[in-house]
Design a protein around this motif. Structure first.
Motif, PDB file in Angstrom:
ATOM      1  N   PRO A 285       0.828  -1.208   0.000  1.00 44.36           N
ATOM      2  CA  PRO A 285       0.000   0.000   0.000  1.00 44.36           C
ATOM      3  C   PRO A 285       0.860   1.254   0.000  1.00 44.36           C
ATOM      4  O   PRO A 285       2.029   1.207   0.349  1.00 44.36           O
ATOM      5  CB  PRO A 285      -0.786  -0.120   1.307  1.00 44.36           C
ATOM      6  N   GLN A 286       0.254   2.372  -0.384  1.00 48.47           N
ATOM      7  CA  GLN A 286       1.029   3.620  -0.419  1.00 48.47           C
ATOM      8  C   GLN A 286       1.197   4.186   0.982  1.00 48.47           C
ATOM      9  O   GLN A 286       0.353   3.961   1.857  1.00 48.47           O
ATOM     10  CB  GLN A 286       0.315   4.639  -1.287  1.00 48.47           C
ATOM     11  N   TYR A 287       2.283   4.919   1.151  1.00 48.96           N
ATOM     12  CA  TYR A 287       2.545   5.554   2.440  1.00 48.96           C
ATOM     13  C   TYR A 287       2.459   7.066   2.277  1.00 48.96           C
ATOM     14  O   TYR A 287       3.080   7.644   1.384  1.00 48.96           O
ATOM     15  CB  TYR A 287       3.925   5.164   2.965  1.00 48.96           C
ATOM     16  N   VAL A 288       1.676   7.687   3.137  1.00 49.53           N
ATOM     17  CA  VAL A 288       1.550   9.145   3.132  1.00 49.53           C
ATOM     18  C   VAL A 288       2.171   9.627   4.430  1.00 49.53           C
ATOM     19  O   VAL A 288       1.750   9.218   5.510  1.00 49.53           O
ATOM     20  CB  VAL A 288       0.064   9.558   3.062  1.00 49.53           C
TER      21      VAL A 288
ATOM     22  N   GLY B  34      -1.442  -5.385   7.253  1.00 52.86           N
ATOM     23  CA  GLY B  34      -0.631  -4.441   6.471  1.00 52.86           C
ATOM     24  C   GLY B  34      -1.329  -3.761   5.312  1.00 52.86           C
ATOM     25  O   GLY B  34      -0.678  -3.411   4.342  1.00 52.86           O
ATOM     26  N   ARG B  36      -3.204  -4.648   2.795  1.00 51.18           N
ATOM     27  CA  ARG B  36      -3.772  -5.387   1.672  1.00 51.18           C
ATOM     28  C   ARG B  36      -3.507  -6.893   1.739  1.00 51.18           C
ATOM     29  O   ARG B  36      -3.874  -7.621   0.841  1.00 51.18           O
ATOM     30  CB  ARG B  36      -3.283  -4.822   0.340  1.00 51.18           C
ATOM     31  N   TYR B  37      -2.881  -7.336   2.794  1.00 49.36           N
ATOM     32  CA  TYR B  37      -2.476  -8.736   2.831  1.00 49.36           C
ATOM     33  C   TYR B  37      -3.300  -9.555   3.812  1.00 49.36           C
ATOM     34  O   TYR B  37      -4.074  -9.024   4.603  1.00 49.36           O
ATOM     35  CB  TYR B  37      -0.989  -8.830   3.208  1.00 49.36           C
ATOM     36  N   LEU B 292      -0.749   4.266   6.028  1.00 48.65           N
ATOM     37  CA  LEU B 292      -0.598   3.327   4.926  1.00 48.65           C
ATOM     38  C   LEU B 292      -1.992   3.124   4.336  1.00 48.65           C
ATOM     39  O   LEU B 292      -2.907   2.708   5.042  1.00 48.65           O
ATOM     40  CB  LEU B 292      -0.069   2.009   5.496  1.00 48.65           C
TER      41      LEU B 292
END
Lengths: 406, 370
Positions: A285-288, B34, B36-37, B292
């Motif tokens: 996932p992306q981190y901001v 986490g 998406r897992y 995240l």
């Protein structure tokens, strides 16, 4: 012999897309990234699958490597099938010699034997450079109801834009009475979307006749459809009122991306009943970060965002460092925007690096001469050096040195 | 040792009960993690990344969500004609769940025996790590070990039957303690155990004839003097999930870049089931910090120090802090959340205020509407 299939689709994906300049230097137009995680070809392919068309021939010609790799066995679109599925159809050597696809009609003509294997009643001819969500099954239903030889998807466009399109005139029943190709003074605003449904037995004959005509440029819009019209075949227009955009130019591609942020644009990619599928990579996932500010934007997996993002689209694995500013821009996968750099009204292609303090693009509101304004484009893998400046409308395919202005 | 010659066995129900409500309707392996897992993605990805081609997943109970997630094994490239992934549900006529590791293994002994692989690697689902297992295989060969146990050094997880290893300079395990009472750092087993198939067959066969109950006590501990047992130290970032607290903390630790870099890297990606969500959409009123965020999310409110899973939505004016929002969770307008773990498909209606503590996060169970 393959199993008989009622309707198959042929997707024209061989175009170079020369008007997209550096973005199609190494890839075919349908493989150009769009919307944060998609490629243009995901739209017609997902439409096919969502419409129940599971046999799709993809005609490739220009720079097919990346497109072929992307399509693979069609798994991401559920098109890896025992019957049908996705087939990549490239020009090939024949006993009479080798021939490139001369035009859209010739591309289909050269693959008549492929279509015949499925013995279909109907063939949908689609192009690989439009962004839209459309149920081809409904169009097919309409085609059958009208007992048409050819049905053309039609969109009513604003009158002031009509002169850019191939236009149609229809009677009350929806039957096409006349065509007009990009006229200066349009008398119709019914534009062709480049989506066709044909009765295969009819199209097959017209393709053969077209091939035998030495004066033909072997194009659907210019030759085959006018020939069918002249011969009195039943041609119908199928009205479509959703979002549709030809992304053949830098400006239209930029706009079509930003349309995703415009609630009035009527394109929703989050609808679970009409998903757009694509080949994803396994990114986290992306981190901001604490220092980031991200508003009215779309960002994809794997991004590390520490700068300020406004009205922009970030593709996967994009890094925006602290103090950098991305505004009204499209940043493609893997690009890095370093500390204090500014990217505005621009498209940054895959893996490009914008070094510290560099400025890419210009804000039209701060531009002295609006006539020279346009979206700036940085090509794939290009590095824009420290404190360098990329002016409005520039298209960069080579590295820009530190402090340079281009 | 060729990774192709190793059969991976992943235990999906590892310590299910330690997570309470989170595993009420799923296995440990299908617990989201986490952003998406699911936890099982980590052992499966570790196995395929090092070149293992055959994996059996032991499923004892509650495994519908696991089957849905793992499917034919395609996301891990384990949907194959030769080898690939096999789900191993219980199939005895009585259909009683296996009660311990020996029982679990003895039930799948025919699957193990029929595999052409010469070695077996046992793994649990509650251990999160991204490690190159081929190094462990090489270590095993070099040491000429009978059994290699991967271990971590640190505080002993609060779980039953965790082996604590005394390891000498040569990395040989000289003594094994079980459920040691200590507050200081110890070498505890990550329950990643490599053993030659023939030896495993014999050990499990013996254990059955003596009606042994504990793999750790009756197989590892009893044989520490007679077998060559070696300890392989895991140096990568890792976490053993032993409670809701460690689950919460382990997720939060991913907000630190260094940990993310160790768990997620391009050379050894963590694979998971693909959902084909659109990318994250941030609204005009969004304010997102130190978080995240996974694909498919729509953020219009404030999100701070949080992990947001695929498809979750935070409405305008809502404030989410120090929280975990699992798949498709929805936080309504002006709601306020602090230290909350929202399970899949949960809804917080507008203006509600929910607060837990970092040491005791508030859990909202699957599909609950508040």
């Amino acid at each position: 012999m393959a199993k008989k299939t009622e309707c198959i689709a042929m997707l024209l994906a061989g175009g170079q897309g020369s008007r997209l300049g550096v973005l199609t230097k190494n890839i075919a137009k349908p493989a150009v990234p769009y919307g944060g995680k998609y490629r243009i070809i995901d739209f017609p392919l997902s439409n096919c699958v969502n419409s129940g068309i599971y046999t799709v021939g993809v005609l490739t010609q220009y720079q097919p490597l990346e497109l072929n790799e992307y399509l693979g066995n069609g798994g991401p679109w559920d098109l890896d099938r025992a019957n049908g599925g996705v087939h990549i159809l490239s020009p090939y050597q024949q006993i009479e010699g080798t021939e490139w696809y001369k035009g859209t009609a010739n591309a289909i003509y050269q693959n008549i034997h492929f279509i015949d294997r499925y013995n279909p009643e109907y063939v949908a001819i689609l192009s690989g450079d439009h962004i839209y969500k459309m149920d081809y099954a409904k169009m097919l239903q309409y085609h059958k109801e009208k007992d048409a030889a050819c049905t053309i998807a039609m969109l009513e466009v604003p009158w002031e834009e009509a002169s850019r399109f191939g236009l149609m005139f229809t009677d009350d029943d929806g039957r096409i009475t006349a065509f007009e190709e990009k006229p200066k003074n349009p008398k119709s605003n019914k534009a062709s979307m480049g989506v066709y449904m044909f009765t295969w037995s009819k199209l097959r004959q017209y393709l053969i006749d077209d091939e035998n005509d030495p004066d033909s440029s072997n194009d659907f819009g210019k030759n085959v459809i006018p020939a069918m019209h002249e011969a009195g075949e039943r041609l119908f227009a199928y009205g479509f009122d959703g979002y549709w955009k030809d992304v053949g130019t830098i400006d239209s591609l930029w706009e079509a991306n930003l349309d995703l942020l415009n609630p009035k644009a009527n394109i929703d990619l989050s609808d679970p009943s009409w998903k757009i599928y694509g080949r994803g990579n396994a990114t986290a996932p992306q981190y901001v970060s604490d220092k980031a500010r991200i508003e009215n934007s779309i960002a994809s997996a794997g991004c590390e965002i520490e700068g300020k993002i406004d009205y922009s689209i970030l593709f996967s694995d994009v890094t925006v460092e602290e103090g950098a500013f991305v505004d009204y821009s499209i940043v493609m996968p893997g690009a890095v925007i370093k500390k204090g750099a500014v990217v505005q009204y621009a498209m940054v292609a895959e893996n490009a690096v914008i070094e510290e303090g560099a400025v890419v693009g210009e804000n039209p509101e701060k531009c002295d001469n609006l006539e020279n304004w346009g979206v700036s484009v940085v090509g794939a893998g290009v590095t824009v050096g420290k404190n360098a400046k990329v002016k409005a409308q520039s298209m960069i395919s080579e590295d820009v040195k530190e402090g340079e202005t281009v | 040792m060729m990774p192709k010659n190793v059969l991976g066995i992943v235990y999906s129900n590892s310590y299910d009960s330690s997570l309470g409500a989170l595993t009420a309707r799923r296995t440990m392996g299908s617990v989201p993690f986490g952003g998406r897992y699911r936890l099982i993605d980590f052992p499966l990805s570790n196995l395929v990344n090092c070149g293992v081609t055959k994996v059996g997943v032991i499923a004892n109970g509650n495994f519908r969500s696991l089957m849905d997630h793992v499917g034919s094994g395609r996301p891990w490239d384990l949907s194959r004609k030769v080898d690939g992934l096999t789900l191993l549900p219980p199939f005895t006529p009585a259909a009683v769940e296996a009660t311990n590791r020996i029982d679990s293994l003895s039930r799948i002994m025919d699957f193990i025996s029929h595999s052409k692989q010469e070695y077996v690697l046992l793994m649990d689902s509650n251990f999160v790590c991204n490690t190159d297992l081929s190094k462990l295989f090489d270590f095993h060969s070099k040491k000429n070990a009978d059994i290699t146990i991967a271990y971590c050094t640190g505080t002993l997880p609060k779980l039953n039957n965790i082996a604590v290893l005394d390891v000498n300079e040569d990395a040989k395990v000289t003594n094994i303690g079980i459920d040691v009472k200590t507050a200081s750092d110890v070498n505890y087993s990550a329950n990643i155990i490599l053993v030659r198939k023939a030896l495993l067959e014999r050990l499990i066969g013996d254990a059955q004839s003596y009606a042994y109950q504990s793999f750790e006590k009756d197989i590892l501990q009893k044989n520490v003097a007679t077998l060559n047992i070696y300890g392989y130290k895991l140096s990568e970032w890792n976490c053993t999930i032993d409670s809701m607290n460690t689950y919460f903390e382990a997720n939060m630790k991913l907000l630190e870049k260094a940990n993310r870099k160790e768990l997620f890297n391009d050379e050894a990606p963590v694979y998971t089931k693909v959902r084909n969500d659109m990318p994250v959409v941030y609204g005009i009123t969004s304010n997102c910090k130190n978080s995240l965020i996974a694909d498919g999310c729509q953020i219009e409110g404030t999100v701070k120090n949080s992990i947001v899973f695929r498809g979750a939505r935070v409405a305008k004016g809502a404030v989410v802090e120090n929280s975990i929002l699992m798949q498709d969770a929805f936080v309504g307008e002006d709601a306020k959340l602090n230290c909350v773990v929202m399970d899949k498909n949960t809804v917080i209606t507008p203006k509600k205020v929910l607060s837990g503590d970092k040491s005791y996060p508030l859990f909202v169970g699957k599909e609950i509407v508040i």
